[in-house]
Structures are given as structure tokens and as C-alpha cells.
Design a protein around this motif. Structure first.
Motif, PDB file in Angstrom:
ATOM      1  N   GLY A   1      18.394 -36.322 -32.412  1.00 56.40           N
ATOM      2  CA  GLY A   1      20.063 -35.949 -32.767  1.00 56.40           C
ATOM      3  C   GLY A   1      20.521 -34.499 -32.088  1.00 56.40           C
ATOM      4  O   GLY A   1      21.993 -33.983 -31.518  1.00 56.40           O
ATOM      5  N   GLY A   2      19.770 -33.574 -31.223  1.00 58.67           N
ATOM      6  CA  GLY A   2      19.770 -31.951 -30.646  1.00 58.67           C
ATOM      7  C   GLY A   2      18.909 -31.168 -30.833  1.00 58.67           C
ATOM      8  O   GLY A   2      17.287 -32.382 -31.342  1.00 58.67           O
ATOM      9  N   ILE A   3      19.032 -30.389 -30.948  1.00 55.69           N
ATOM     10  CA  ILE A   3      18.226 -29.320 -31.196  1.00 55.69           C
ATOM     11  C   ILE A   3      18.809 -28.053 -32.198  1.00 55.69           C
ATOM     12  O   ILE A   3      19.849 -27.627 -32.323  1.00 55.69           O
ATOM     13  CB  ILE A   3      17.759 -28.455 -29.694  1.00 55.69           C
ATOM     14  N   ALA A   4      17.244 -27.541 -32.616  1.00 57.77           N
ATOM     15  CA  ALA A   4      17.813 -26.057 -33.888  1.00 57.77           C
ATOM     16  C   ALA A   4      16.871 -24.728 -32.483  1.00 57.77           C
ATOM     17  O   ALA A   4      16.011 -25.242 -32.253  1.00 57.77           O
ATOM     18  CB  ALA A   4      17.681 -26.102 -34.876  1.00 57.77           C
ATOM     19  N   VAL A   5      18.042 -24.132 -32.690  1.00 58.04           N
ATOM     20  CA  VAL A   5      16.651 -23.063 -32.391  1.00 58.04           C
ATOM     21  C   VAL A   5      16.721 -21.115 -32.525  1.00 58.04           C
ATOM     22  O   VAL A   5      18.454 -21.159 -32.590  1.00 58.04           O
ATOM     23  CB  VAL A   5      16.844 -22.530 -30.607  1.00 58.04           C
ATOM     24  N   GLN A   6      16.544 -20.867 -32.715  1.00 59.44           N
ATOM     25  CA  GLN A   6      16.199 -19.794 -34.176  1.00 59.44           C
ATOM     26  C   GLN A   6      15.913 -18.558 -32.671  1.00 59.44           C
ATOM     27  O   GLN A   6      14.371 -18.576 -32.192  1.00 59.44           O
ATOM     28  CB  GLN A   6      14.912 -19.406 -34.893  1.00 59.44           C
TER      29      GLN A   6
ATOM     30  N   GLY B   1       9.960 -10.375 -28.501  1.00 56.84           N
ATOM     31  CA  GLY B   1      10.276 -12.185 -28.221  1.00 56.84           C
ATOM     32  C   GLY B   1       9.497 -12.619 -28.769  1.00 56.84           C
ATOM     33  O   GLY B   1       8.884 -13.023 -29.095  1.00 56.84           O
ATOM     34  N   PHE B   2      11.248 -13.663 -29.322  1.00 58.13           N
ATOM     35  CA  PHE B   2      11.297 -14.410 -30.407  1.00 58.13           C
ATOM     36  C   PHE B   2      11.768 -15.818 -30.153  1.00 58.13           C
ATOM     37  O   PHE B   2      13.031 -15.343 -29.564  1.00 58.13           O
ATOM     38  CB  PHE B   2      11.656 -14.074 -32.268  1.00 58.13           C
ATOM     39  N   ASP B   3      11.162 -17.063 -30.150  1.00 59.13           N
ATOM     40  CA  ASP B   3      12.168 -17.963 -30.027  1.00 59.13           C
ATOM     41  C   ASP B   3      10.863 -19.538 -30.298  1.00 59.13           C
ATOM     42  O   ASP B   3      10.223 -20.098 -30.045  1.00 59.13           O
ATOM     43  CB  ASP B   3      12.172 -18.684 -28.660  1.00 59.13           C
ATOM     44  N   TRP B   4      12.136 -19.525 -31.576  1.00 57.18           N
ATOM     45  CA  TRP B   4      11.239 -21.234 -32.044  1.00 57.18           C
ATOM     46  C   TRP B   4      12.515 -22.280 -32.077  1.00 57.18           C
ATOM     47  O   TRP B   4      13.392 -22.412 -32.431  1.00 57.18           O
ATOM     48  CB  TRP B   4      11.370 -21.080 -33.561  1.00 57.18           C
ATOM     49  N   ARG B   5      12.571 -22.736 -31.395  1.00 55.46           N
ATOM     50  CA  ARG B   5      12.736 -24.387 -30.918  1.00 55.46           C
ATOM     51  C   ARG B   5      12.665 -25.750 -31.196  1.00 55.46           C
ATOM     52  O   ARG B   5      10.816 -25.599 -31.097  1.00 55.46           O
ATOM     53  CB  ARG B   5      12.904 -24.278 -29.268  1.00 55.46           C
TER      54      ARG B   5
ATOM     55  N   ASP C   1      15.088 -14.866 -33.012  1.00 58.87           N
ATOM     56  CA  ASP C   1      15.346 -13.423 -32.855  1.00 58.87           C
ATOM     57  C   ASP C   1      14.899 -14.188 -34.308  1.00 58.87           C
ATOM     58  O   ASP C   1      14.924 -14.800 -35.626  1.00 58.87           O
ATOM     59  CB  ASP C   1      16.475 -13.006 -33.569  1.00 58.87           C
ATOM     60  N   MET C   2      13.648 -13.003 -34.703  1.00 57.93           N
ATOM     61  CA  MET C   2      13.328 -13.131 -35.944  1.00 57.93           C
ATOM     62  C   MET C   2      13.641 -13.247 -37.049  1.00 57.93           C
ATOM     63  O   MET C   2      13.188 -13.675 -37.870  1.00 57.93           O
ATOM     64  CB  MET C   2      12.110 -11.788 -36.087  1.00 57.93           C
ATOM     65  N   PHE C   3      14.843 -12.126 -37.631  1.00 51.91           N
ATOM     66  CA  PHE C   3      15.306 -12.380 -37.638  1.00 51.91           C
ATOM     67  C   PHE C   3      16.808 -13.205 -38.078  1.00 51.91           C
ATOM     68  O   PHE C   3      17.890 -12.631 -39.350  1.00 51.91           O
ATOM     69  CB  PHE C   3      16.162 -10.667 -38.192  1.00 51.91           C
ATOM     70  N   GLY C   4      17.943 -13.431 -37.641  1.00 53.47           N
ATOM     71  CA  GLY C   4      18.746 -14.033 -37.198  1.00 53.47           C
ATOM     72  C   GLY C   4      18.686 -15.110 -36.117  1.00 53.47           C
ATOM     73  O   GLY C   4      17.939 -15.541 -35.402  1.00 53.47           O
ATOM     74  N   ASP C   5      20.231 -15.327 -35.607  1.00 50.39           N
ATOM     75  CA  ASP C   5      20.581 -15.992 -34.180  1.00 50.39           C
ATOM     76  C   ASP C   5      19.893 -17.245 -34.271  1.00 50.39           C
ATOM     77  O   ASP C   5      19.645 -17.721 -33.685  1.00 50.39           O
ATOM     78  CB  ASP C   5      20.076 -15.000 -33.018  1.00 50.39           C
ATOM     79  N   LEU C   6      20.709 -18.124 -35.351  1.00 52.92           N
ATOM     80  CA  LEU C   6      20.221 -19.542 -35.071  1.00 52.92           C
ATOM     81  C   LEU C   6      21.304 -20.242 -35.062  1.00 52.92           C
ATOM     82  O   LEU C   6      22.840 -20.028 -35.007  1.00 52.92           O
ATOM     83  CB  LEU C   6      19.933 -19.885 -36.463  1.00 52.92           C
ATOM     84  N   ALA C   7      20.587 -21.309 -33.999  1.00 48.36           N
ATOM     85  CA  ALA C   7      22.106 -22.134 -33.238  1.00 48.36           C
ATOM     86  C   ALA C   7      21.547 -23.954 -33.259  1.00 48.36           C
ATOM     87  O   ALA C   7      20.384 -23.907 -33.378  1.00 48.36           O
ATOM     88  CB  ALA C   7      22.242 -21.434 -32.098  1.00 48.36           C
ATOM     89  N   TYR C   8      22.593 -24.259 -32.924  1.00 50.32           N
ATOM     90  CA  TYR C   8      22.589 -26.342 -32.721  1.00 50.32           C
ATOM     91  C   TYR C   8      22.747 -26.447 -31.250  1.00 50.32           C
ATOM     92  O   TYR C   8      24.037 -25.681 -30.924  1.00 50.32           O
ATOM     93  CB  TYR C   8      21.960 -26.704 -33.976  1.00 50.32           C
ATOM     94  N   ALA C   9      22.661 -27.479 -31.270  1.00 43.80           N
ATOM     95  CA  ALA C   9      23.580 -28.438 -30.062  1.00 43.80           C
ATOM     96  C   ALA C   9      23.248 -29.997 -30.154  1.00 43.80           C
ATOM     97  O   ALA C   9      21.963 -30.166 -30.323  1.00 43.80           O
ATOM     98  CB  ALA C   9      23.359 -28.181 -28.892  1.00 43.80           C
ATOM     99  N   ARG C  10      23.978 -30.340 -29.953  1.00 47.87           N
ATOM    100  CA  ARG C  10      23.514 -32.274 -30.047  1.00 47.87           C
ATOM    101  C   ARG C  10      23.673 -32.299 -28.076  1.00 47.87           C
ATOM    102  O   ARG C  10      23.875 -31.542 -27.882  1.00 47.87           O
ATOM    103  CB  ARG C  10      25.299 -33.233 -30.011  1.00 47.87           C
ATOM    104  N   ARG C  11      23.162 -33.142 -28.267  1.00 47.05           N
ATOM    105  CA  ARG C  11      22.671 -33.613 -26.425  1.00 47.05           C
ATOM    106  C   ARG C  11      23.701 -33.629 -25.111  1.00 47.05           C
ATOM    107  O   ARG C  11      23.504 -32.796 -24.255  1.00 47.05           O
ATOM    108  CB  ARG C  11      21.665 -35.177 -25.959  1.00 47.05           C
ATOM    109  N   ASP C  12      24.809 -33.900 -25.944  1.00 48.54           N
ATOM    110  CA  ASP C  12      25.725 -33.351 -24.766  1.00 48.54           C
ATOM    111  C   ASP C  12      26.569 -32.628 -25.233  1.00 48.54           C
ATOM    112  O   ASP C  12      27.977 -32.198 -24.414  1.00 48.54           O
ATOM    113  CB  ASP C  12      26.645 -34.928 -24.696  1.00 48.54           C
TER     114      ASP C  12
END
Ligand SMILES: NC(=O)c1ccc[n+]([C@@H]2O[C@H](COP(=O)([O-])OP(=O)(O)OC[C@H]3O[C@@H](n4cnc5c(N)ncnc54)[C@H](O)[C@@H]3O)[C@@H](O)[C@H]2O)c1
Length: 361
Positions: free
Chosen positions: A251-256, A242-246, A258-269
């Protein structure tokens, strides 16, 4: 350009990665291998018949001309290896953690500085594309600077597996020294900020196979008003990483995820997360190769020393602060960070001088 001649010290699990990285680098060559374990030494020499083998670095360094050493031994008890590398003027790339106490790491760093020998630490996670992409997300105005962090790492690490090292099974704080050190380094690297205070608990669940604490929970305050909650374990009771780095920002959030990838971001809305494209990479190999490329470039006089030990001390301070916080129940205030003061501008002497005559910087 003349090959960079390398001696590997420690021929266990992690050395397999370094052997592959160096085999893939046409401008580097393994000229020596060292291990106190006869079977591991014999296996490495069978794979590298041209290399000089021995049970101690000082012995091998006497017998072969080399430019650098990679220390891939357990972190405790590296005094003689550091001393031998300094005496032979070999640049050092030491696997993380540099030592198993802060005082020993400080002593190694001081010894290398006094000898004028570059000392880097194997913080390969800095070289993963996802790490660089996450750092870049905070570098522009899209999200702004994080103020909340949540770093979660949950692993059932079966330390009895043949492919894994055994010494962490008996360490005092195996999770902190062996694994959390990567996470603390990532936080400092990605956020570009230093910790100022740490409150922590460490403990061992009843089913843990580790003698020392396999569980760490910490609240880490970074400069600039960033608070990170950290949970790391080698004794998660489901064999699924289990890996989750938020990181929550103005301006919003960034979240990883997976330890090796799966990076995403979102603005609040935003209704959904926006995925960040990442280049393909081979885990464990390409990240170590990235570090090696910078280390080798530095020895050739091009570029700064990557992951200097002086900087690593600031991550080790976090480990020691967690241990003290857990032991005392107090929040530990961290002193001003150590400023990098490694020997700089190292240039590789590619002449045929003897190891004792050669200066790598
Ligand atoms: N950066 C990473 O992602 C990563 C991953 C795994 C391990 N590591 C690090 O690599 C280092 C080694 O880990 P490992 O998994 O290979 O351990 P390991 O126990 O599998 O191998 C260590 C080897 O060092 C040898 N050794 C011990 N003392 C020695 C000495 N004084 N002189 C010469 N050889 C000696 C042992 O005989 C063994 O062959 C540790 O610092 C560990 O934290 C880093």
C-alpha cells in the motif's frame, strides 16, 4: 512495595544511563557496585555512598542482599559474572550483545535457564516511541506487509573520545557486535519476522580507526518474501549521523529518517509524506527506563520477561551469519529460530532471605 535491590557490574560509559534510570525509579535501589577498575569503582561509590562496592560480583553478592544485577561490562568474558549471578539467584539484565560469540551467548542462556534465573538483554531501542510507531504502521491495513527494506546507518564514530568505551577499537567485528546487533534486533522486532538467509560483506576503509571491520553490507532475506538491504558503518567519512530505514509495502512506504524519530509514510500516489506524531522522549533514558519497568514488573510477578536472551540469540545468529558470509562469500541459510523458553512468571521474593536462599522466580 519493597524496593528492588540492584547490583551494577561495570561502571563505565553505559552505566551512567542505568544509574540515572534507577535514580528515577522510586521502587528500585542500587545496593552494590562492581568494577575491576579501581578508579571507576571509587567514582561510583562516591556517588552512591550507601552501596557495597567490590571488584567481583561474587564478593559483593555475599555482602549485600540483592534481587537483580545489571551487567554493563564489555560483552566478552562474562562467564564469571553470569556464574556468580546464577549462584546468588540474581535476575540478570545484561547489556547487548550478551556475548561476543554466539557459542558464549548460548552458554550464558543455558546456564541461566538451568539455574532458573531470568536473563534479559538490554535492547533499549525497542522502547523508543518511533520503534513502536513504525511497528504499528505495519500492524493495520494502511500499508500492508513490507516486501522491500533498506536500512542505512552511517556514522563517524570516534572511538577515541573520552566518553566512549575503548574495547571496540580492538574487536574483530566491532560494527556487527556492538551496533548492527541493535539494527538486526529492530528489524526482527518491527517486522515481526525471522531471517532465513544472509549474504554479506564486511570491510574496513583505509581511514578507519578500528582494528576490525567497521563496515557491513548485507542482503537479508526474511520469511514471507521480505528482502532487506543493510548498510552500516562506524567509519562514514563525514561526522554527521546518517539514518534512513525505508520499507516498501503493497500500500505504500514507511520511512524513518532519524535514529530517534522522524517517521512518515506515503501511499504510492501521495504527493508528500504524512508525518507520524511521536510523543516527546528523552533519548537513552526513557528507552532504557521502559525496558527496566518491564523487567522490574516481571520480577514482581506481573508480565513476561522483556527481551529474553533466548530471543536475542536469534539476532546474534544474524551477526554470526554475516561474519560467515563475509568470510566464505556464500549466502548463509539460517536455521529455525530459537523459541523463547525463559523462566516465566517470576515473582520477587521481598523477604529478607539471604542472596543464596532467595529465588527470583
Ligand atoms: N544499549 C545501548 O544503547 C548501549 C550503549 C552503550 C554501551 N552498551 C553496552 O554496554 C556494555 C558496556 O559498555 P560501556 O560503554 O559502558 O563500556 P566501558 O568500557 O565504558 O565500561 C565497561 C566497564 O566494565 C568494567 N569491567 C570490565 N570487565 C569487568 C569485569 N570482569 N568485572 C567488573 N567490571 C568489569 C570496566 O572496568 C569498565 O569500567 C557493552 O555491552 C556495550 O555494548 C549498550
Amino acid at each position: 512495595m519493597t524496593d528492588l535491590r540492584v547490583i551494577l557490574v561495570g561502571l563505565g560509559a553505559r552505566s551512567r544511563v542505568w544509574r540515572r534510570v534507577l535514580a528515577n525509579d522510586p521502587s528500585s535501589r542500587i545496593v552494590g557496585v562492581v568494577d575491576t577498575d579501581a578508579a571507576n569503582l571509587a567514582a561510583a561509590l562516591a556517588e552512591l555512598p550507601d552501596a557495597v562496592g567490590g571488584r567481583a560480583l561474587e564478593e559483593v553478592a555475599e555482602r549485600v542482599d540483592a534481587d537483580a544485577v545489571i551487567l554493563i561490562t564489555p560483552p566478552g568474558g562474562r562467564e564469571a559474572q553470569i556464574a556468580a549471578a546464577c549462584a546468588a539467584r540474581l535476575a540478570i539484565l545484561a547489556e547487548k550483545p550478551l556475548a561476543d560469540t554466539f557459542a558464549a551467548a548460548q552458554a550464558h542462556t543455558a546456564r541461566a535457564a538451568a539455574a532458573g534465573v531470568p536473563l534479559s538483554v538490554g535492547l533499549n531501542f525497542r522502547y523508543m516511541p518511533v520503534t513502536r510507531a513504525l511497528k504499528a504502521l505495519f500492524a493495520d491495513d494502511r500499508l500492508g506487509q513490507p516486501e522491500i527494506g533498506r536500512f542505512l546507518y552511517e556514522r563517524w564514530r570516534d572511538g577515541r573520545q573520552a566518553r566512549l568505551n575503548k574495547y571496540p577499537l580492538t574487536m574483530d567485528q566491532p560494527m556487527l557486535w556492538e551496533q548492527s546487533i541493535h539494527h538486526f534486533d529492530l528489524m526482527r522486532f518491527v517486522y515481526g519476522r525471522e531471517p532465513v538467509a544472509i549474504a554479506a560483506r564486511t570491510w574496513n576503509p583505509s581511514w578507519s580507526m578500528y582494528a576490525g571491520d567497521a563496515n557491513v553490507a548485507a542482503l537479508i532475506s526474511f520469511e514471507g518474501g521480505l528482502e532487506v538491504t543493510y548498510q552500516g558503518t562506524w567509519a562514514a567519512n563525514w561526522d554527521h549521523l546518517g539514518f534512513d530505514w525505508r520499507s516498501d509495502c503493497p500500500g505504500g512506504i514507511a520511512v524513518q529518517r532519524d535514529m530517534f524519530g522522524d517517521l512518515a509514510y506515503a501511499r504510492r500516489d501521495d504527493k508528500t509524506l504524512t508525518q507520524v506524531d511521536l510523543p516527546h522522549f528523552e533519548t537513552w533514558i526513557d528507552d532504557a527506563a521502559g525496558l527496566w519497568a518491564e523487567f522490574a514488573a516481571h520480577l514482581r510477578g506481573a508480565g513476561p520477561l522483556p527481551c529474553p536472551a533466548t530471543d536475542h540469540l536469534n539476532s546474534l545468529r544474524m551477526v554470526e551469519a554475516c561474519i560467515r558470509a563475509a568470510a566464505t562469500g556464500q549466502t548463509i541459510t539460517l536455521n529455525a529460530p530459537t523459541v523463547a523458553a525463559e523462566p516465566s512468571g517470576a515473582a520477587l521474593d521481598t523477604s529478607n532471605s539471604s542472596p543464596t536462599e532467595r529465588m527470583t522466580q
